[in-house]
Structures are given as C-alpha cells and as structure tokens.
Design a protein around this motif. Structure first.
Motif, PDB file in Angstrom:
ATOM      1  N   ALA A  71      41.126 -65.164 -38.234  1.00 22.46           N
ATOM      2  CA  ALA A  71      42.086 -64.360 -37.477  1.00 22.46           C
ATOM      3  C   ALA A  71      41.825 -62.869 -37.686  1.00 22.46           C
ATOM      4  N   LYS A  72      41.539 -62.475 -38.924  1.00 25.57           N
ATOM      5  CA  LYS A  72      41.239 -61.071 -39.204  1.00 25.57           C
ATOM      6  C   LYS A  72      39.960 -60.635 -38.501  1.00 25.57           C
ATOM      7  N   ARG A  73      38.950 -61.521 -38.502  1.00 26.00           N
ATOM      8  CA  ARG A  73      37.689 -61.185 -37.838  1.00 26.00           C
ATOM      9  C   ARG A  73      37.906 -60.964 -36.342  1.00 26.00           C
ATOM     10  N   LEU A  74      38.766 -61.791 -35.747  1.00 25.65           N
ATOM     11  CA  LEU A  74      39.046 -61.683 -34.316  1.00 25.65           C
ATOM     12  C   LEU A  74      40.099 -60.625 -33.999  1.00 25.65           C
ATOM     13  N   ARG A  75      40.746 -60.106 -35.052  1.00 30.58           N
ATOM     14  CA  ARG A  75      41.827 -59.128 -34.891  1.00 30.58           C
ATOM     15  C   ARG A  75      42.981 -59.698 -34.073  1.00 30.58           C
ATOM     16  N   ASP A 117      32.447 -73.910 -35.385  1.00 22.35           N
ATOM     17  CA  ASP A 117      32.806 -74.260 -34.007  1.00 22.35           C
ATOM     18  C   ASP A 117      33.900 -73.344 -33.472  1.00 22.35           C
ATOM     19  N   ALA A 118      34.843 -72.981 -34.338  1.00 22.18           N
ATOM     20  CA  ALA A 118      35.934 -72.101 -33.907  1.00 22.18           C
ATOM     21  C   ALA A 118      35.390 -70.747 -33.452  1.00 22.18           C
ATOM     22  N   ARG A 119      34.417 -70.222 -34.190  1.00 20.71           N
ATOM     23  CA  ARG A 119      33.830 -68.927 -33.821  1.00 20.71           C
ATOM     24  C   ARG A 119      33.124 -69.012 -32.473  1.00 20.71           C
ATOM     25  N   LYS A 120      32.415 -70.113 -32.244  1.00 22.83           N
ATOM     26  CA  LYS A 120      31.719 -70.274 -30.963  1.00 22.83           C
ATOM     27  C   LYS A 120      32.711 -70.321 -29.811  1.00 22.83           C
ATOM     28  N   ALA A 121      33.817 -71.036 -30.006  1.00 21.30           N
ATOM     29  CA  ALA A 121      34.835 -71.115 -28.958  1.00 21.30           C
ATOM     30  C   ALA A 121      35.433 -69.739 -28.689  1.00 21.30           C
ATOM     31  N   ALA A 122      35.742 -69.002 -29.757  1.00 21.01           N
ATOM     32  CA  ALA A 122      36.317 -67.665 -29.589  1.00 21.01           C
ATOM     33  C   ALA A 122      35.352 -66.745 -28.851  1.00 21.01           C
ATOM     34  N   THR A 123      34.072 -66.829 -29.194  1.00 21.15           N
ATOM     35  CA  THR A 123      33.065 -65.994 -28.527  1.00 21.15           C
ATOM     36  C   THR A 123      32.951 -66.338 -27.053  1.00 21.15           C
ATOM     37  N   MET A 124      33.008 -67.643 -26.733  1.00 25.04           N
ATOM     38  CA  MET A 124      32.941 -68.053 -25.331  1.00 25.04           C
ATOM     39  C   MET A 124      34.102 -67.467 -24.537  1.00 25.04           C
ATOM     40  N   PHE A 125      35.317 -67.563 -25.082  1.00 25.11           N
ATOM     41  CA  PHE A 125      36.476 -67.036 -24.361  1.00 25.11           C
ATOM     42  C   PHE A 125      36.376 -65.521 -24.192  1.00 25.11           C
ATOM     43  N   ALA A 153      42.975 -69.296 -13.750  1.00 28.37           N
ATOM     44  CA  ALA A 153      43.108 -68.048 -14.510  1.00 28.37           C
ATOM     45  C   ALA A 153      43.955 -68.333 -15.748  1.00 28.37           C
ATOM     46  N   LEU A 154      43.373 -68.166 -16.905  1.00 27.44           N
ATOM     47  CA  LEU A 154      44.060 -68.464 -18.158  1.00 27.44           C
ATOM     48  C   LEU A 154      44.759 -67.220 -18.695  1.00 27.44           C
ATOM     49  N   ASP A 155      45.976 -67.411 -19.203  1.00 30.90           N
ATOM     50  CA  ASP A 155      46.691 -66.303 -19.842  1.00 30.90           C
ATOM     51  C   ASP A 155      46.190 -66.053 -21.254  1.00 30.90           C
ATOM     52  N   GLY A 156      45.546 -67.047 -21.841  1.00 33.99           N
ATOM     53  CA  GLY A 156      45.035 -66.860 -23.191  1.00 33.99           C
ATOM     54  C   GLY A 156      44.582 -68.171 -23.792  1.00 33.99           C
ATOM     55  N   ALA A 157      43.920 -68.066 -24.932  1.00 30.28           N
ATOM     56  CA  ALA A 157      43.422 -69.235 -25.654  1.00 30.28           C
ATOM     57  C   ALA A 157      43.911 -69.179 -27.095  1.00 30.28           C
ATOM     58  N   ILE A 158      44.167 -70.349 -27.657  1.00 31.55           N
ATOM     59  CA  ILE A 158      44.548 -70.468 -29.063  1.00 31.55           C
ATOM     60  C   ILE A 158      43.430 -71.207 -29.777  1.00 31.55           C
ATOM     61  N   ILE A 159      42.920 -70.624 -30.832  1.00 35.53           N
ATOM     62  CA  ILE A 159      41.851 -71.248 -31.609  1.00 35.53           C
ATOM     63  C   ILE A 159      42.483 -72.082 -32.721  1.00 35.53           C
ATOM     64  N   VAL A 160      42.192 -73.384 -32.716  1.00 34.58           N
ATOM     65  CA  VAL A 160      42.700 -74.287 -33.753  1.00 34.58           C
ATOM     66  C   VAL A 160      41.529 -74.685 -34.644  1.00 34.58           C
ATOM     67  N   THR A 161      41.693 -74.509 -35.940  1.00 37.67           N
ATOM     68  CA  THR A 161      40.619 -74.815 -36.874  1.00 37.67           C
ATOM     69  C   THR A 161      41.202 -75.386 -38.155  1.00 37.67           C
ATOM     70  N   THR A 162      40.362 -76.008 -38.946  1.00 39.30           N
ATOM     71  CA  THR A 162      40.723 -76.345 -40.317  1.00 39.30           C
ATOM     72  C   THR A 162      40.074 -75.301 -41.229  1.00 39.30           C
ATOM     73  N   PRO A 163      40.464 -75.235 -42.499  1.00 40.09           N
ATOM     74  CA  PRO A 163      40.054 -74.082 -43.318  1.00 40.09           C
ATOM     75  C   PRO A 163      38.577 -74.027 -43.694  1.00 40.09           C
ATOM     76  N   GLN A 164      37.868 -75.167 -43.653  1.00 35.96           N
ATOM     77  CA  GLN A 164      36.517 -75.168 -44.216  1.00 35.96           C
ATOM     78  C   GLN A 164      35.496 -74.562 -43.253  1.00 35.96           C
ATOM     79  N   GLU A 165      34.407 -74.088 -43.822  1.00 33.72           N
ATOM     80  CA  GLU A 165      33.400 -73.348 -43.065  1.00 33.72           C
ATOM     81  C   GLU A 165      32.789 -74.179 -41.946  1.00 33.72           C
ATOM     82  N   VAL A 166      32.604 -75.479 -42.170  1.00 30.61           N
ATOM     83  CA  VAL A 166      31.954 -76.309 -41.150  1.00 30.61           C
ATOM     84  C   VAL A 166      32.797 -76.370 -39.872  1.00 30.61           C
ATOM     85  N   ALA A 167      34.115 -76.256 -39.994  1.00 31.42           N
ATOM     86  CA  ALA A 167      34.981 -76.219 -38.814  1.00 31.42           C
ATOM     87  C   ALA A 167      35.030 -74.821 -38.209  1.00 31.42           C
ATOM     88  N   LEU A 168      34.971 -73.813 -39.060  1.00 29.50           N
ATOM     89  CA  LEU A 168      35.037 -72.432 -38.579  1.00 29.50           C
ATOM     90  C   LEU A 168      33.835 -72.066 -37.714  1.00 29.50           C
TER      91      LEU A 168
END
Length: 217
Positions: A164-168, A118-126, A101-116
């Motif tokens: 971060a704003k998109r995920l609130r 993957d970050a969005r997919k990870a956030a959606t999965m969680f 049972a996870l208390d939470g997830a932290i999304i780590v990304t670099t600023p460019q779109e190609v990294a974002l």
C-alpha cells in the motif's frame, strides 16, 4: 443497491459462498436475470455449471462470457457493481478494462512475498490502463488461536502495508484467518450477514463503508 459479478470464469465460487444453486432466467429480450441473495444481485459461472463440471474454455470464449456478464445481465439500477476477478493479468482483466469504465480497483493480497508478486503485476496493469487503485486489502493476515488468544502471523506480516505504501494508497483492511468465516462460506452464508459484529464481519462492513464513501467522493 449492490451487484456482484464473479468474473473468475474458470474457478467460480460465489454460488457456493452465497448459498444458491438457482439457474438464471432470461428475459424475452434475451437478457440474463441475476440471482438475488442477501439483498445483492449476483452473477457467476457457478450458476450455469454444477460443482463437478469444469469450464474448459479457450481465450475467445472466456472473453465472450465476460462480456455477456457485463452487457447482457439485467443488473437494473445499482449504486455499485463489484467485479470479483481471478489473479493475474490475462484475458478476463483485459476484457473488463476494454468493456466498461471502472471507478477503481482494489488489490487483494496475502502478506507473503509470493502473493505480493502477483499483486504488484495487477496494480501495474491497472495503472497502465488508467484505472485508479483505491487501496489494498490484506487477506489471511494473521490467525488468533482460540485456545490462548495468541496471534500468529502464519504468512508473515506487513506485506499488505508495504505494498500500500509503495502504491501510495491506503491499506483498507486486514482480514484474519478465521474458522467461523470459513464455515459460514461453506454453508453459503457470508460472515458479514451471519455475524456482522464478529471481528471479520465488522472489518468487511467497515471496508465496504469506507470504499462507498470514497466512491461517492
């Protein structure tokens, strides 16, 4: 009391970055004793393989190792167990959300779109498995030239903040590209331990303090 579990089975790096080549010992009950370094309890595939040995494993074996790291390591009493995950939404991530049972997830990304992407997919999965996203950390956010102190946004700017704003959720921090941080990691000395008052060391410590306060509620 903090433990760090390197769940990147294929590309472990914690053994190098924490400067330990120790091999974990086992108890009589066949539990694995984590390596202790800098006041942390550590477990990584890197402690079991040398640097030139690849982890050539199919999905079921990756699942088995991940479960062993979570269930058979003698972590003892901890306040926080940090699971360092590889990019993506594959076997390792699914095994973890099904095992603990996870208390939470932290999304780590670099600023460019190609990294974002993957970050969005990870956030959606969680989100789909009801794990709260605690915030976003933007890595390699910018570079300050040592010669003229000019700031360069090598990988673009604002990507972590927009996500971060998109995920609130909060943008927890922005980690710059830093030569001293890279050198410290290559020496096996985390920058937060070697130079906690540096820009990067202070930012890591601030992020950790903020997250700990958030988890304590």
């Amino acid at each position: 009391r903090v433990g760090v579990c390197d769940c990147d089975i294929y590309g472990p790096s914690i053994s190098l970055m924490f400067g330990s080549r120790e091999q974990p010992m086992a108890t009589e009950e066949n539990h694995i004793l984590p390596i202790e370094q800098y006041g942390l309890k550590l477990m990584s595939m890197g402690f079991l393989l040398d640097d030139s040995s690849p982890a050539i494993l199919r999905g079921p074996m990756v699942t088995r190792y991940t479960q062993q790291f979570l269930r058979q390591v003698e972590w003892g009493e901890l306040d926080v167990l940090v699971l360092d995950l590889p990019p993506g939404t594959g076997d390792i991530q699914l095994t973890i959300v099904q095992t603990v049972a996870l208390d939470g997830a932290i999304i780590v990304t670099t600023p460019q779109e190609v990294a974002l992407i993957d970050a969005r997919k990870a956030a959606t999965m969680f989100e789909k498995v009801n794990v709260a996203v605690l915030g976003v950390v933007e890595n390699m956010s910018y570079f300050v030239s040592p010669s003229d102190q000019q700031r360069y946004n090598i990988f673009g700017s604002g990507g972590g903040e927009r996500e971060a704003k998109r995920l609130r959720v909060p943008l927890l921090g922005q980690i710059p590209i830093d030569i001293a941080t890279r050198e410290a990691g290559d020496r096996g000395m985390p920058i937060a331990a070697e130079n906690p008052n540096s820009i990067v060391g202070a930012e890591f410590n601030r992020i950790a303090s903020e997250l700990l306060a958030k988890l304590k509620g």
